[in-house]
Design an enzyme around this catalytic site. Structure first.
Site, PDB file in Angstrom:
ATOM      1  N   CYS A 117       0.735  -1.305  -0.127  1.00 49.22           N
ATOM      2  CA  CYS A 117       0.100   0.043  -0.015  1.00 49.22           C
ATOM      3  C   CYS A 117       0.842   1.376   0.126  1.00 49.22           C
ATOM      4  CB  CYS A 117      -0.969  -0.044   1.322  1.00 49.22           C
ATOM      5  SG  CYS A 117      -2.098   1.287   1.245  1.00 49.22           S
ATOM      6  N   CYS A 118       1.880   1.337   0.880  1.00 51.05           N
ATOM      7  CA  CYS A 118       2.909   2.449   0.958  1.00 51.05           C
ATOM      8  C   CYS A 118       3.401   2.533  -0.458  1.00 51.05           C
ATOM      9  CB  CYS A 118       3.812   2.127   1.964  1.00 51.05           C
ATOM     10  SG  CYS A 118       3.183   2.797   3.625  1.00 51.05           S
ATOM     11  N   CYS A 200      -1.417   8.539   7.411  1.00 47.69           N
ATOM     12  CA  CYS A 200      -2.820   8.013   7.069  1.00 47.69           C
ATOM     13  C   CYS A 200      -3.632   7.580   8.022  1.00 47.69           C
ATOM     14  CB  CYS A 200      -2.552   7.039   5.962  1.00 47.69           C
ATOM     15  SG  CYS A 200      -1.665   7.243   4.654  1.00 47.69           S
ATOM     16  N   CYS A 203      -3.416   4.065   9.387  1.00 44.66           N
ATOM     17  CA  CYS A 203      -2.219   3.540  10.064  1.00 44.66           C
ATOM     18  C   CYS A 203      -1.806   4.777  11.075  1.00 44.66           C
ATOM     19  CB  CYS A 203      -1.164   3.532   8.840  1.00 44.66           C
ATOM     20  SG  CYS A 203      -1.785   2.164   7.787  1.00 44.66           S
ATOM     21  N   CYS A 226       7.329   4.177   6.039  1.00 43.86           N
ATOM     22  CA  CYS A 226       6.516   4.048   4.966  1.00 43.86           C
ATOM     23  C   CYS A 226       7.315   3.775   3.928  1.00 43.86           C
ATOM     24  CB  CYS A 226       5.811   5.278   4.501  1.00 43.86           C
ATOM     25  SG  CYS A 226       6.725   6.447   4.113  1.00 43.86           S
TER      26      CYS A 226
HETATM   27  S1  SF4 Z   1       0.496   4.701   5.725  1.00 40.74           S
HETATM   28 FE1  SF4 Z   1      -0.981   2.795   5.544  1.00 40.74          FE
HETATM   29  S2  SF4 Z   1      -2.772   3.790   4.593  1.00 40.74           S
HETATM   30 FE2  SF4 Z   1      -1.089   5.170   4.023  1.00 40.74          FE
HETATM   31  S3  SF4 Z   1      -0.203   4.460   2.334  1.00 40.74           S
HETATM   32 FE3  SF4 Z   1       1.004   3.340   4.081  1.00 40.74          FE
HETATM   33  S4  SF4 Z   1      -0.249   1.515   4.303  1.00 40.74           S
HETATM   34 FE4  SF4 Z   1      -1.526   2.831   2.938  1.00 40.74          FE
END
Ligand code: SF4
Length: 242
Positions: A117-118, A200, A203, A226
């Site tokens: 996701c990051c 985010c 998180c 991240c």
């Molecule tokens: S901090 Fe969490 S929601 Fe944001 S990009 Fe990374 S995994 Fe995704």
């Protein structure tokens, strides 16, 4: 610039600026003829206003890259707009992932694979945004702990030959607070609600008194960064290649 030459230059800069103030380090990054083209990467988070203010004083036309993961707090988005206007920043670039809708249509990837996701929402968009830049400026500080505890003013990002500048590397939490108060700068509204570090929504959680400043980031998991400051899962230090 060849990596060996850059390593030598970075080592020399760290030596030269060892006892200098954050503003002098930032001034070098923004104005030295040989510094190249640098951007500030800002989350517009809990401590971001310090560097944003310094940049607005030294060179307000500096490109500022803001990664909108589309999973940020509404307060962050409002704060970004308000600070940009108040500080007169003329080149704030809001960067979003190009393929998020296809790759993560229901925004649930962070539950299954936060690293992916990051990578989708932060790392890849940042690398795209930094295309054409010789380096970037970050707000990381030693007191954040973990992999940041030995941070220098200048470092090498990876084998691309980009320099990273961390003007606030040696600042303490108190230094941040004092600077904000003395310059009457607005803080991110979530700070007063127990969020000393803000990313985010899924998180980020508030921290309790006495907890580490980044304890609320990816709480309950081993993840602590991240990935925008790492290559292949590890920090790149002077003299290393990716
Ligand atoms: S901090 Fe969490 S929601 Fe944001 S990009 Fe990374 S995994 Fe995704």
């Amino acid at each position: 610039m060849p990596l060996n030459d850059l390593s030598t230059r970075v080592a020399g800069l760290n030596d030269w600026y060892r006892l200098h103030a954050a503003t002098e380090v930032l001034r070098h990054a923004l104005t030295a003829p040989d510094a190249g083209r640098l951007a500030l990467v800002s989350s517009f988070g809990a401590e971001s206003v310090v560097l944003l203010h310094m940049v607005s004083v030294i060179h307000r036309d500096t490109p500022v890259i803001f990664l909108d993961t589309e999973l940020l707090f509404a307060e962050t988005l409002v704060y970004q707009q308000e600070l940009t206007e108040r500080l007169g920043l003329s080149d704030v670039r809001i960067i979003r992932a190009r393929d998020a809708q296809r790759a993560d249509p229901d925004k649930s990837l962070h539950k299954r694979d936060p690293d992916a996701c990051c990578a989708l929402r932060k790392t890849r968009p940042l690398q795209r945004a930094l295309d054409g830049f010789d380096g970037w400026i970050t707000g990381r500080k030693r007191f954040h702990g973990g992999n940041r505890a030995a941070l220098d003013f200048f470092e090498i990002e990876d084998g691309t030959g980009r320099m990273k500048v961390n003007p606030l590397a040696h600042w303490t939490r108190e230094d941040v607070q004092t600077y904000i108060e003395e310059n009457r700068l607005p803080r991110h509204p979530l700070v007063s609600r127990g969020y000393p570090s803000i990313g985010c929504i899924p998180c980020t959680s508030p921290v309790d008194e006495g907890e580490d400043i980044r304890a609320g980031r990816w709480r309950g998991s081993t993840k602590s960064e991240c990935g925008i400051h790492f290559v292949n899962g590890r920090a790149i230090r002077i003299g290393e290649t990716a």
